[in-house]
Design a protein around this motif. Structure first.
Motif, PDB file in Angstrom:
ATOM      1  N   PHE A   1      -5.895  27.363  35.631  1.00  0.00           N
ATOM      2  CA  PHE A   1      -4.487  27.722  35.635  1.00  0.00           C
ATOM      3  C   PHE A   1      -3.881  27.338  34.291  1.00  0.00           C
ATOM      4  N   THR A   2      -3.144  28.274  33.709  1.00  0.00           N
ATOM      5  CA  THR A   2      -2.520  28.048  32.416  1.00  0.00           C
ATOM      6  C   THR A   2      -1.014  28.218  32.539  1.00  0.00           C
ATOM      7  N   ARG A   3      -0.301  27.258  32.031  1.00  0.00           N
ATOM      8  CA  ARG A   3       1.158  27.323  31.984  1.00  0.00           C
ATOM      9  C   ARG A   3       1.604  27.239  30.532  1.00  0.00           C
ATOM     10  N   ILE A   4       2.636  28.001  30.197  1.00  0.00           N
ATOM     11  CA  ILE A   4       3.217  27.941  28.863  1.00  0.00           C
ATOM     12  C   ILE A   4       4.728  27.883  28.972  1.00  0.00           C
ATOM     13  N   ASP A   5       5.369  27.427  27.915  1.00  0.00           N
ATOM     14  CA  ASP A   5       6.822  27.471  27.816  1.00  0.00           C
ATOM     15  C   ASP A   5       7.163  28.427  26.677  1.00  0.00           C
ATOM     16  N   ALA A   6       7.700  29.602  27.043  1.00  0.00           N
ATOM     17  CA  ALA A   6       7.930  30.658  26.066  1.00  0.00           C
ATOM     18  C   ALA A   6       8.941  30.257  25.002  1.00  0.00           C
ATOM     19  N   VAL A   7       9.966  29.524  25.383  1.00  0.00           N
ATOM     20  CA  VAL A   7      10.984  29.117  24.412  1.00  0.00           C
ATOM     21  C   VAL A   7      10.385  28.178  23.381  1.00  0.00           C
ATOM     22  N   SER A   8       9.616  27.213  23.837  1.00  0.00           N
ATOM     23  CA  SER A   8       8.994  26.262  22.917  1.00  0.00           C
ATOM     24  C   SER A   8       7.971  26.947  22.012  1.00  0.00           C
ATOM     25  N   ARG A   9       7.328  28.016  22.492  1.00  0.00           N
ATOM     26  CA  ARG A   9       6.306  28.704  21.711  1.00  0.00           C
ATOM     27  C   ARG A   9       6.885  29.746  20.758  1.00  0.00           C
ATOM     28  N   ASP A  10       8.171  30.040  20.905  1.00  0.00           N
ATOM     29  CA  ASP A  10       8.768  31.069  20.066  1.00  0.00           C
ATOM     30  C   ASP A  10       8.620  30.702  18.591  1.00  0.00           C
ATOM     31  N   ALA A  11       8.151  31.632  17.791  1.00  0.00           N
ATOM     32  CA  ALA A  11       7.858  31.348  16.388  1.00  0.00           C
ATOM     33  C   ALA A  11       9.104  31.114  15.553  1.00  0.00           C
ATOM     34  N   ILE A  12      10.280  31.569  16.037  1.00  0.00           N
ATOM     35  CA  ILE A  12      11.510  31.436  15.264  1.00  0.00           C
ATOM     36  C   ILE A  12      12.318  30.228  15.709  1.00  0.00           C
ATOM     37  N   ILE A  13      12.597  30.127  16.999  1.00  0.00           N
ATOM     38  CA  ILE A  13      13.427  29.019  17.491  1.00  0.00           C
ATOM     39  C   ILE A  13      12.605  27.878  18.067  1.00  0.00           C
ATOM     40  N   GLY A  14      11.285  28.073  18.156  1.00  0.00           N
ATOM     41  CA  GLY A  14      10.418  27.041  18.721  1.00  0.00           C
ATOM     42  C   GLY A  14       9.384  26.555  17.720  1.00  0.00           C
ATOM     43  N   TYR A  15       8.187  26.257  18.216  1.00  0.00           N
ATOM     44  CA  TYR A  15       7.175  25.588  17.394  1.00  0.00           C
ATOM     45  C   TYR A  15       5.860  26.347  17.332  1.00  0.00           C
ATOM     46  N   GLY A  16       5.838  27.577  17.867  1.00  0.00           N
ATOM     47  CA  GLY A  16       4.572  28.298  17.900  1.00  0.00           C
ATOM     48  C   GLY A  16       3.678  27.774  19.006  1.00  0.00           C
ATOM     49  N   ASN A  17       2.443  28.208  19.006  1.00  0.00           N
ATOM     50  CA  ASN A  17       1.502  27.801  20.050  1.00  0.00           C
ATOM     51  C   ASN A  17       1.010  26.378  19.818  1.00  0.00           C
ATOM     52  N   ARG A  18       1.246  25.515  20.795  1.00  0.00           N
ATOM     53  CA  ARG A  18       0.794  24.125  20.730  1.00  0.00           C
ATOM     54  C   ARG A  18       0.108  23.801  22.057  1.00  0.00           C
ATOM     55  N   ASP A  19      -1.179  24.176  22.167  1.00  0.00           N
ATOM     56  CA  ASP A  19      -1.908  23.994  23.412  1.00  0.00           C
ATOM     57  C   ASP A  19      -2.478  22.586  23.508  1.00  0.00           C
ATOM     58  N   GLY A  20      -2.360  22.011  24.702  1.00  0.00           N
ATOM     59  CA  GLY A  20      -2.991  20.731  24.949  1.00  0.00           C
ATOM     60  C   GLY A  20      -4.476  20.896  25.217  1.00  0.00           C
ATOM     61  N   SER A  21      -5.246  19.844  25.064  1.00  0.00           N
ATOM     62  CA  SER A  21      -6.679  19.901  25.363  1.00  0.00           C
ATOM     63  C   SER A  21      -6.875  20.284  26.824  1.00  0.00           C
ATOM     64  N   PRO A  22      -7.759  21.252  27.120  1.00  0.00           N
ATOM     65  CA  PRO A  22      -7.967  21.673  28.511  1.00  0.00           C
ATOM     66  C   PRO A  22      -8.358  20.494  29.397  1.00  0.00           C
ATOM     67  N   ILE A  23      -7.816  20.462  30.587  1.00  0.00           N
ATOM     68  CA  ILE A  23      -8.112  19.420  31.562  1.00  0.00           C
ATOM     69  C   ILE A  23      -8.980  20.011  32.662  1.00  0.00           C
ATOM     70  N   SER A  24     -10.136  19.411  32.906  1.00  0.00           N
ATOM     71  CA  SER A  24     -11.001  19.795  34.017  1.00  0.00           C
ATOM     72  C   SER A  24     -11.135  18.593  34.929  1.00  0.00           C
ATOM     73  N   THR A  25     -10.724  18.736  36.194  1.00  0.00           N
ATOM     74  CA  THR A  25     -10.647  17.587  37.083  1.00  0.00           C
ATOM     75  C   THR A  25     -11.107  17.931  38.489  1.00  0.00           C
ATOM     76  N   PRO A  26     -11.808  17.012  39.161  1.00  0.00           N
ATOM     77  CA  PRO A  26     -12.244  17.246  40.538  1.00  0.00           C
ATOM     78  C   PRO A  26     -11.249  16.756  41.584  1.00  0.00           C
ATOM     79  N   TYR A  27     -10.094  16.257  41.152  1.00  0.00           N
ATOM     80  CA  TYR A  27      -9.224  15.551  42.082  1.00  0.00           C
ATOM     81  C   TYR A  27      -8.195  16.399  42.826  1.00  0.00           C
ATOM     82  N   PRO A  28      -7.779  17.579  42.348  1.00  0.00           N
ATOM     83  CA  PRO A  28      -6.726  18.314  43.067  1.00  0.00           C
ATOM     84  C   PRO A  28      -7.135  18.660  44.497  1.00  0.00           C
ATOM     85  N   ILE A  29      -6.207  18.498  45.431  1.00  0.00           N
ATOM     86  CA  ILE A  29      -6.505  18.815  46.830  1.00  0.00           C
ATOM     87  C   ILE A  29      -6.494  20.320  47.068  1.00  0.00           C
TER      88      ILE A  29
END
Length: 346
Positions: free
Chosen positions: A243-271
């Motif tokens: 599952f991927t989530r983004i914030d379009a306002v924060s990623r906007d190249a003019i009023i935001g900061y462009g693409n700033r992806d966090g390191s992918p998280i792979s976890t066995p814990y979600p129910i």
């Protein structure tokens, strides 16, 4: 302390060595840290030692039998009849120097994270219906940290299961749990292992102290682009769904900061997959706007008010501060602290 680690820590007996202490420096938590596992606490004590009292090879020392690795040691301060815990740990390193121009012994204890880093637990299953707090408690049990008086653990997010095959340290496993939880784990000044889950961290709460210009100096705010995350992918290892989530306002190249992806998280814990998706959204919620942490604030030893704040504040406390010199005015949570205490003329 006069007993080895394990059992009821509060039942130890201690020998007061205040009159021989020349200096102490304590560091706990991190500087500019985010959610997660805070660093192992360290302490360095310098004692005047004219006759080998702290020499572990001196059979006539009254401390014979106590100067051994992992014996408990605590640093406390008493002010206006109130006792404040500054550090609780276990002897990691000792060096005695009898040279006539030195005559000192340096003792360096570490906190309870030491036991998590050297324990490799095997857990078949913790079972459905548990939470991150239960899994952390299990890791602490394996590390021998069983005294409930030295534990303060929130419940945390529900987890599907928790297993460990003995190939990883309890500290590494705890970090995985905290990445899933987005909470923090630390050892306070009294040695209590404290887990604050994401709900506790995000819940509105009043400040524990207000620091003004008359109290503090050297407030140093700033920001680091590395902490900004406006896109996050989380994979539920149980379903192999991502599952991927983004914030379009924060990623906007003019009023935001462009693409700033966090390191992918792979976890066995979600129910379930909803929980994995929610985690991705939560990471973006936390990181989509740049933060301005105040990396350093100094409280000099000015007066009685300053001394109380020096001694009473701890990791996890929420503080409002304002400093006129640089115009800093903010509210935040303490994630790191350093105490430096020494004798001085003025």
């Amino acid at each position: 302390g006069a007993a080895v680690v394990g059992g009821a820590f509060g039942n130890y007996t201690y020998t007061a060595e205040t009159s021989r202490l020349k200096s102490v420096e304590i560091t706990r938590g991190v500087q500019g840290g985010e959610h997660g596992l805070l660093s192992q606490g360290t302490c360095r004590l310098v004692f005047k030692d004219l006759g080998g009292r702290f020499n572990p090879e001196n059979a006539s020392s009254p401390l014979t039998g106590s100067l051994l690795p992992l014996r408990p040691l605590r640093v406390r301060a008493v002010h206006n009849a109130i006792t404040y815990g500054l550090f609780y740990g276990f002897i990691s390193r000792l060096e005695h120097d009898p040279a006539p121009d030195v005559q000192e012994t340096v003792i360096e204890p570490v906190d309870a994270f030491e036991f998590l880093s050297t324990t490799y637990p095997t857990v078949n299953t913790i079972g459905y219906g548990k939470a991150t707090g239960d899994a952390l408690r299990l890791l602490l049990d394996y590390a021998g940290w069983t005294d409930t008086a030295f534990l303060d653990l929130d419940t945390g997010r529900p987890i599907l299961d928790f297993t460990a095959d003995g190939s990883r340290s309890a500290l590494s496993l705890a970090q995985d749990l905290l990445t899933f939880e987005q909470g923090i784990l630390f050892v306070d000044g009294d040695g209590i292992i404290t887990f604050q889950d994401c709900q506790a961290l995000d819940a509105p709460r009043s400040v524990d102290a207000t620091w003004t210009q008359a109290l503090i100096s050297g407030a140093r705010p700033g920001f680091d682009l590395a902490t900004l995350i406006n896109g996050q992918t989380v994979t539920n290892e149980n379903t192999d769904h991502s599952f991927t989530r983004i914030d379009a306002v924060s990623r906007d190249a003019i009023i935001g900061y462009g693409n700033r992806d966090g390191s992918p998280i792979s976890t066995p814990y979600p129910i379930d997959d909803f929980t994995a998706d929610n985690l991705a959204a939560y990471v973006v919620y936390l990181g989509k706007d740049y933060t301005v942490p105040t990396r350093t604030v100094t409280i000099p030893n000015r007066d009685d008010t300053a001394i109380v704040q020096q001694l009473a504040r701890d990791l996890g406390d929420r503080v409002t501060l304002s400093e006129n010199l640089g115009g800093t005015s903010t509210t935040g949570t303490i994630v790191g602290l350093t105490h430096r205490i020494w004798g001085g003329g003025k």
